[in-house]
Motif scaffolding. Structure first.
Motif, PDB file in Angstrom:
ATOM      1  N   TRP A  31      28.724  18.951  65.386  1.00 38.37           N
ATOM      2  CA  TRP A  31      27.410  18.315  65.349  1.00 38.37           C
ATOM      3  C   TRP A  31      27.519  16.813  65.612  1.00 38.37           C
ATOM      4  N   LEU A  50      19.622  23.763  60.369  1.00 38.15           N
ATOM      5  CA  LEU A  50      20.444  23.513  61.550  1.00 38.15           C
ATOM      6  C   LEU A  50      20.120  24.496  62.670  1.00 38.15           C
ATOM      7  N   PRO A  92      21.781  21.658  69.196  1.00 34.51           N
ATOM      8  CA  PRO A  92      23.118  21.123  68.875  1.00 34.51           C
ATOM      9  C   PRO A  92      23.611  20.073  69.857  1.00 34.51           C
TER      10      PRO A  92
END
Length: 346
Positions: A138, A201, A206
């Protein structure tokens, strides 16, 4: 048997249009579960323990017979409740590891006319997927600043500006200090916190940076996943330098709504670190309603702790924003501009 078995990735794709039923015991579900899954337990906690003990002492076949004996009288209730929960929708059923509990309930629902799928590998496979995501590379912007800098509010403004944001303290139901539980709902378990973090997330790109607040490895009683925390430590830090007088006013405004008893309880949590004289002064100030004094005294402790934590950071990763305004929307705009100069490859 006509129901299908979904991989974890297929599960993520299809669950938004289906009802997810978690057939683990109430205790398992209460500890942690997949977000929005509904508990329809095949066994009570006591029944699950009894079947497990029987399996250990008498073997598989006797345990299965006991399970059938316990579940048989409840089959019609399962169908009736599932019909109400599904309300015409298809369903996905899972247990701990995709074994007999989910297969049995899926068979029952399939027989009753529902369109059913199971999660291959069960909740255990979902948890494995969570851990895999935490290990992804990340690109994080770590928003830092001394206590009272308004970091959480800035994060919310950054989100309004179109930035990707994960509010770790919001997920943890805790603001990270001795006062952090005030006004918050009970904290989730660490496992549930991890599930919630994964869910956040999974919504994000990403390939784009994500803003998060600088935290220690624990937020109240929950812990940030180790692999994700290591990523935070290695990530660039955007540090707001907010004047102390602004931070004092912010803390007074934020915590002045709570009772004297609540504030005193928080002071006593850190009395050893504050020191006897400071604790006495804080108690007297709280009793007198002089919350600015309390904020000044506690910031003296928190600022020292914060300075120590900064010393452990790689100085090449630190990017500073000096601000003299209490307008967090303006600070968010300036931070977004500052972030354009950040090099993730440093």
């Amino acid at each position: 048997m006509s129901f299908s078995s979904l991989s974890p990735s297929e599960f993520l794709e299809q669950r938004t249009t289906k009802v997810v039923l978690d057939v683990r015991s109430p205790g398992e579900y209460a500890k942690a579960h997949i977000l929005d899954a509904i508990n329809l337990p095949l066994f009570t906690d006591e029944e699950r323990a009894l079947v497990g003990t029987t399996y250990t002492r008498q073997g598989h076949d006797i345990a299965v017979e006991l399970g059938l004996q316990l579940v048989g009288p409840k089959l019609h209730k399962f169908v009736k409740k599932a019909r109400k929960l599904a309300n015409g929708s298809d369903m996905i059923i899972h247990c701990w590891r995709g074994g007999m509990r989910s297969a049995s309930m899926a068979w029952l629902m399939d027989t009753a006319g529902f369109n059913v799928a199971t999660l291959r590998g069960g909740y255990k496979a979902y948890r494995k997927l969570c851990q895999d995501w935490f290990e992804m590379p990340w690109r994080l912007y770590v928003l830092s600043g001394a206590t009272g800098s308004g970091k959480t509010e800035v994060l919310h403004h950054l989100k309004r500006l179109g930035e990707q944001v994960v509010d770790l303290e919001g997920l943890a139901n805790h603001k990270g200090s001795a006062f952090g539980a005030l006004g918050q709902n009970p904290q989730p378990s660490t496992e549930m916190f991890e599930n919630l973090l994964f869910e956040e997330l999974s919504k994000l790109d990403p390939h784009r940076p994500i803003w998060i607040e600088d935290e220690s490895v624990s937020i109240g009683s929950v812990f940030i996943p180790n692999s994700f925390f290591k990523r935070m430590i290695l990530s660039p830090v955007l540090l707001m330098r907010v004047p102390k007088e602004i931070r004092v006013e912010r803390l007074v405004h934020e915590y002045g709504l709570f009772s004297k008893e609540q504030l005193l309880g928080c002071i006593h949590k850190i009395e050893k670190r504050l020191g006897g004289d400071a604790v006495t002064a804080c108690v007297e100030a709280i009793e007198a309603g002089e919350l600015h004094i309390v904020a000044e005294l506690t910031l003296h402790y928190y600022d020292k702790s914060y300075s120590f934590s900064l010393e452990r950071r790689n100085p090449t990763k630190l990017h500073y924003l000096n601000t003299t305004t209490s307008d967090m929307a303006e600070n968010a705009v300036q931070l977004k501009i500052e972030a354009l100069e950040v090099n993730f490859e440093e």
